[in-house]
Design an enzyme around this catalytic site. Structure first.
Site, short mmCIF file in Angstrom:
data_model
loop_
_atom_site.label_atom_id
_atom_site.label_comp_id
_atom_site.label_asym_id
_atom_site.label_seq_id
_atom_site.Cartn_x
_atom_site.Cartn_y
_atom_site.Cartn_z
N PHE A 1 24.65 79.73 11.72
CA PHE A 1 24.17 81.08 11.45
C PHE A 1 22.92 80.96 10.58
O PHE A 1 22.81 80.04 9.78
CB PHE A 1 25.22 81.93 10.73
CG PHE A 1 26.03 82.78 11.67
CD1 PHE A 1 26.90 82.18 12.58
CD2 PHE A 1 25.93 84.16 11.68
CE1 PHE A 1 27.65 82.95 13.46
CE2 PHE A 1 26.67 84.94 12.54
CZ PHE A 1 27.52 84.34 13.45
N LYS B 1 19.03 71.03 12.18
CA LYS B 1 20.46 70.69 12.04
C LYS B 1 21.02 70.07 13.31
O LYS B 1 22.19 69.70 13.36
CB LYS B 1 21.26 71.93 11.67
CG LYS B 1 20.70 72.61 10.42
CD LYS B 1 21.73 73.33 9.62
CE LYS B 1 21.07 73.97 8.41
NZ LYS B 1 21.98 74.24 7.32
N PRO C 1 26.03 69.32 -0.20
CA PRO C 1 25.98 68.73 1.15
C PRO C 1 25.80 69.84 2.18
O PRO C 1 26.31 70.95 2.01
CB PRO C 1 27.35 68.07 1.30
CG PRO C 1 28.23 68.72 0.30
CD PRO C 1 27.36 69.19 -0.82
N ASP C 2 25.09 69.53 3.25
CA ASP C 2 24.93 70.49 4.35
C ASP C 2 26.11 70.27 5.32
O ASP C 2 26.16 69.28 6.04
CB ASP C 2 23.59 70.28 5.05
CG ASP C 2 23.31 71.39 6.06
OD1 ASP C 2 24.25 71.76 6.80
OD2 ASP C 2 22.18 71.89 6.09
N ILE C 3 27.04 71.20 5.30
CA ILE C 3 28.29 71.02 6.06
C ILE C 3 28.01 71.01 7.56
O ILE C 3 28.50 70.15 8.30
CB ILE C 3 29.29 72.15 5.70
CG1 ILE C 3 29.54 72.15 4.19
CG2 ILE C 3 30.59 71.99 6.47
CD1 ILE C 3 30.22 73.41 3.67
N ASP D 1 23.01 76.45 -1.65
CA ASP D 1 22.23 75.23 -1.45
C ASP D 1 22.33 74.29 -2.65
O ASP D 1 22.24 73.08 -2.52
CB ASP D 1 20.75 75.59 -1.22
CG ASP D 1 20.57 76.28 0.12
OD1 ASP D 1 21.25 75.87 1.07
OD2 ASP D 1 19.76 77.23 0.21
N ASN E 1 26.80 84.41 -3.90
CA ASN E 1 25.86 85.26 -3.17
C ASN E 1 26.62 86.45 -2.59
O ASN E 1 27.82 86.59 -2.77
CB ASN E 1 25.12 84.46 -2.09
CG ASN E 1 26.09 83.88 -1.08
OD1 ASN E 1 26.77 84.60 -0.36
ND2 ASN E 1 26.18 82.54 -1.03
N LYS F 1 33.10 77.54 -22.23
CA LYS F 1 32.10 78.58 -22.05
C LYS F 1 30.84 78.24 -22.86
O LYS F 1 30.95 77.92 -24.06
CB LYS F 1 32.68 79.93 -22.49
CG LYS F 1 31.73 81.07 -22.27
CD LYS F 1 32.34 82.39 -22.69
CE LYS F 1 31.27 83.47 -22.61
NZ LYS F 1 31.71 84.72 -23.21
N LYS G 1 16.07 75.97 12.42
CA LYS G 1 17.41 75.44 12.04
C LYS G 1 18.07 74.72 13.20
O LYS G 1 18.76 73.72 13.01
CB LYS G 1 18.33 76.57 11.59
CG LYS G 1 18.20 76.86 10.12
CD LYS G 1 19.21 77.86 9.67
CE LYS G 1 18.57 78.88 8.84
NZ LYS G 1 18.23 78.96 7.61
O1 C5P Z 1 20.42 75.55 5.60
P1 C5P Z 1 20.67 77.01 5.81
O2 C5P Z 1 21.51 77.62 4.72
O3 C5P Z 1 19.44 77.79 6.02
O4 C5P Z 1 21.50 77.08 7.18
C1 C5P Z 1 22.45 78.06 7.47
C2 C5P Z 1 23.51 77.49 8.36
O5 C5P Z 1 23.96 76.22 7.88
C3 C5P Z 1 24.77 78.35 8.36
O6 C5P Z 1 25.41 78.16 9.59
C4 C5P Z 1 25.56 77.76 7.19
O7 C5P Z 1 26.95 78.05 7.32
C5 C5P Z 1 25.27 76.30 7.34
N1 C5P Z 1 25.23 75.57 6.06
C6 C5P Z 1 26.20 74.63 5.79
N2 C5P Z 1 26.16 73.93 4.62
C7 C5P Z 1 25.17 74.13 3.72
C8 C5P Z 1 24.18 75.08 3.99
C9 C5P Z 1 24.25 75.79 5.16
O8 C5P Z 1 27.13 74.46 6.60
N3 C5P Z 1 25.15 73.44 2.60
#
Ligand code: C5P
Length: 407
Positions: free
Chosen positions: A335, A353, A317-319, A289, A220, A299, A349
Site C-alpha cells: 500500500f 520493493k 526494517p522494511d517488512i 520508518d 501515526n 519517563k 514503490k
Molecule cells: O516505504 P513505504 O512506507 O513508503 O511503503 C509503504 C508500503 O510498505 C506499505 O505496504 C507498508 O505496509 C509497507 N512497509 C513495511 N515496512 C516498513 C515500511 C513500509 O512493510 N518498514
C-alpha cells in the site's frame, strides 16, 4: 454496492425454532432489513412460546408464516412458495430438536418442510441453509447433537456459531446464539464468491507505536480500517486469514487469526517467520520508518533548559521488502499512503520493493474514515477503484488479487 446495502435484492426466509434466543431474532430481522434484505419470518409452534408473531410481523413488515395448513395460500403449498422465493434460509435460533429434525430429513412442520423443499439454484447448489444453534451447553456438547451437526454440515448447511458465554439457564459455556450483527455478517459472507478458497492470506494493518519512554511514543493516524476490511473480505472469499495488527481498537473479523503487535520490529518478527507459508501477503500497515534507537526505561523529565532532549533515531526494517525477498515468497501487495502524486509514488514503490502490485491511496484523506479511493498500480498499468466504503473496496481488491494469482 454500498456497505449499507449488502443484502440489497436478497430475500431471506428467517426461521425461528423454540428457544430463549428468539428475543435476538427480533433484532436480527431489523439488522437484515437495514442492509437491504426482504425478510419472510417463519416460526415453529415452539418459537411462538418465546416471542409473538405480532412482534416479528411488525419488524419484518410481512405476515409471519406458522403453519403448512394455512388456507390463505392459494395452492396450499406454503413450503413450496416460501422456499422458491428465498435466496437463503436462515434458522435463528436453531434448537437442538430442530437440528435433529434437519439431520434426519423430517418435515412435520412448515419450517422443517420448507428446509427440505429448498430448490436447486443456478450452478446446481440448493438454496443456502444457514443454522444458528442456540441451546444449553450440555445439550450442545451431547454426542447426539454433535452427530446431527456433522450430518447437517455434510448435507451442505452452514452452521454459524454458537458463541460462548453466559446462558439463560445461568450456566456458562458453548451454545449461546451469536449476536444479530454477527449472524447478519455471516449471511452476507455466505453470498460472497469463494475466489480465494483454501488460500492462505497474511495481512498487516494499523499503525505501529515506537516507544520513546514508558509513557510516550511515535505513532501515526492509521486506523487499521482498510487492513481489517481486507482481512474480512479475504475471509469471506474463503481464505484462511492471519492478521498482524498494530495498536488499534477494532473488532477482529470473524474466523480471522489475529496477532497483536505494537512496534515495527514486533510486526516484522511476527510476519517474517510465517510469511512463506502464505499464498498472499497484503501490507496495509502504516509502519513507522524510524524508531528511537533506545527507549528509556524511565519517563524522560524536563531538565529546565527549555530544550527538548535529542532522541537518536534508527531505521525500522522494511517488512514488505523483506517478505518480497524471501525464497518462495507469497504474492505481495503493498500500500502507498501518499499526500500527492499517487501514481508516481506507487509505481516507484512497486520497483523499489520489487512487488507485483501496489495500491495507492491518499493518506490524509482516508486515515480514520470509513471510505477510500484506491489506485491499483502494476506492471500492466493503473486502475482506479472509485470512492466507496472500505469493505466494498476490499472485496474488489480481493477479486483483483484472485485474478492475478490465477484463482
Ligand atoms: O516505504 P513505504 O512506507 O513508503 O511503503 C509503504 C508500503 O510498505 C506499505 O505496504 C507498508 O505496509 C509497507 N512497509 C513495511 N515496512 C516498513 C515500511 C513500509 O512493510 N518498514
Amino acid at each position: 454496492m454500498s456497505n449499507l446495502a449488502q443484502l440489497h435484492g436478497r430475500h431471506v426466509v428467517l426461521g425461528l425454532s423454540g428457544g430463549i434466543a428468539c428475543y435476538k431474532a427480533a433484532e436480527l430481522a431489523r439488522e437484515l432489513i437495514k442492509v437491504g434484505a426482504t425478510v419472510q419470518v417463519v416460526m415453529t409452534e415452539a418459537a411462538e412460546h418465546f416471542i409473538t408473531a405480532v412482534t416479528m410481523q411488525a419488524l419484518s413488515g410481512r405476515p409471519v408464516a406458522t403453519s403448512q395448513w394455512d388456507p390463505r395460500e392459494a395452492n396450499n403449498m406454503a413450503h413450496i412458495n416460501l422456499s422458491r422465493e428465498a435466496d437463503a434460509v436462515l434458522v435463528a435460533p436453531a434448537s437442538a430438536d430442530f437440528i435433529a429434525k434437519i439431520a434426519q430429513g423430517r418435515a412435520d412442520d412448515l419450517l422443517s418442510l420448507l428446509c427440505l423443499a429448498r430448490p436447486l439454484k443456478a450452478g446446481g447448489q440448493p438454496c443456502p441453509l444457514l443454522l444458528a444453534p442456540a441451546m444449553n451447553r450440555e445439550m450442545w456438547a451431547h454426542p447426539a447433537t454433535q452427530r446431527n451437526l456433522a450430518q447437517v454440515a455434510a448435507d451442505g448447511a452452514l452452521v454459524l456459531g454458537p458463541g460462548h458465554g453466559d446462558q439463560a439457564c445461568g450456566e456458562v459455556g458453548d451454545g449461546r446464539m451469536l449476536e444479530a450483527a454477527e449472524l447478519r455478517d455471516g449471511l452476507v459472507a455466505s453470498f460472497q464468491p469463494k475466489l480465494l478458497a483454501g488460500r492462505r492470506v497474511l495481512i498487516t494493518a494499523g499503525p505501529t507505536f515506537e516507544a520513546i519512554d514508558p509513557v510516550r511514543g511515535i505513532t501515526n493516524l492509521s486506523s487499521g480500517k482498510m487492513g481489517f476490511a481486507v482481512a474480512r473480505a479475504a475471509q469471506e472469499a474463503g481464505a484462511l486469514v492471519t492478521l498482524v495488527a498494530g495498536p488499534v481498537h477494532l473488532p477482529t473479523p470473524r474466523h480471522v487469526r489475529r496477532i497483536d503487535v505494537k512496534s515495527a520490529q514486533q510486526m516484522h518478527d511476527a510476519v517474517l517467520p510465517i510469511a512463506a507459508e502464505h499464498d498472499v501477503f497484503v501490507a496495509t500497515a502504516a509502519v513507522a520508518d524510524w524508531r528511537p534507537a533506545s527507549a528509556s526505561d524511565q519517563k524522560i523529565k524536563k531538565d529546565g533548559s527549555g530544550q527538548m532532549p535529542t532522541i537518536a533515531m534508527t531505521e525500522n526494517p522494511d517488512i514488505l521488502a523483506a517478505v518480497a525477498r524471501l525464497p518462495g515468497r507469497p504474492y505481495c501487495v503493498g500500500f502507498a499512503a501518499e499526500s500527492h502524486d499517487l501514481a508516481r509514488h506507487a509505481r516507484e514503490k512497486l520497483v523499489r520493493k520489487n512487488v507485483p502490485l501496489v495500491v495507492g491511496n491518499l493518506g490524509p484523506a482516508t486515515f480514520g474514515r470509513d471510505d477510500n479511493t484506491l489506485l491499483l498500480v502494476d506492471a500492466q498499468g493503473e486502475r482506479e477503484l472509485a470512492t466507496a466504503d472500505k469493505l466494498s473496496l476490499a472485496r474488489e481488491l480481493v477479486r483483483e488479487i484472485a485474478r492475478r494469482i490465477g484463482q
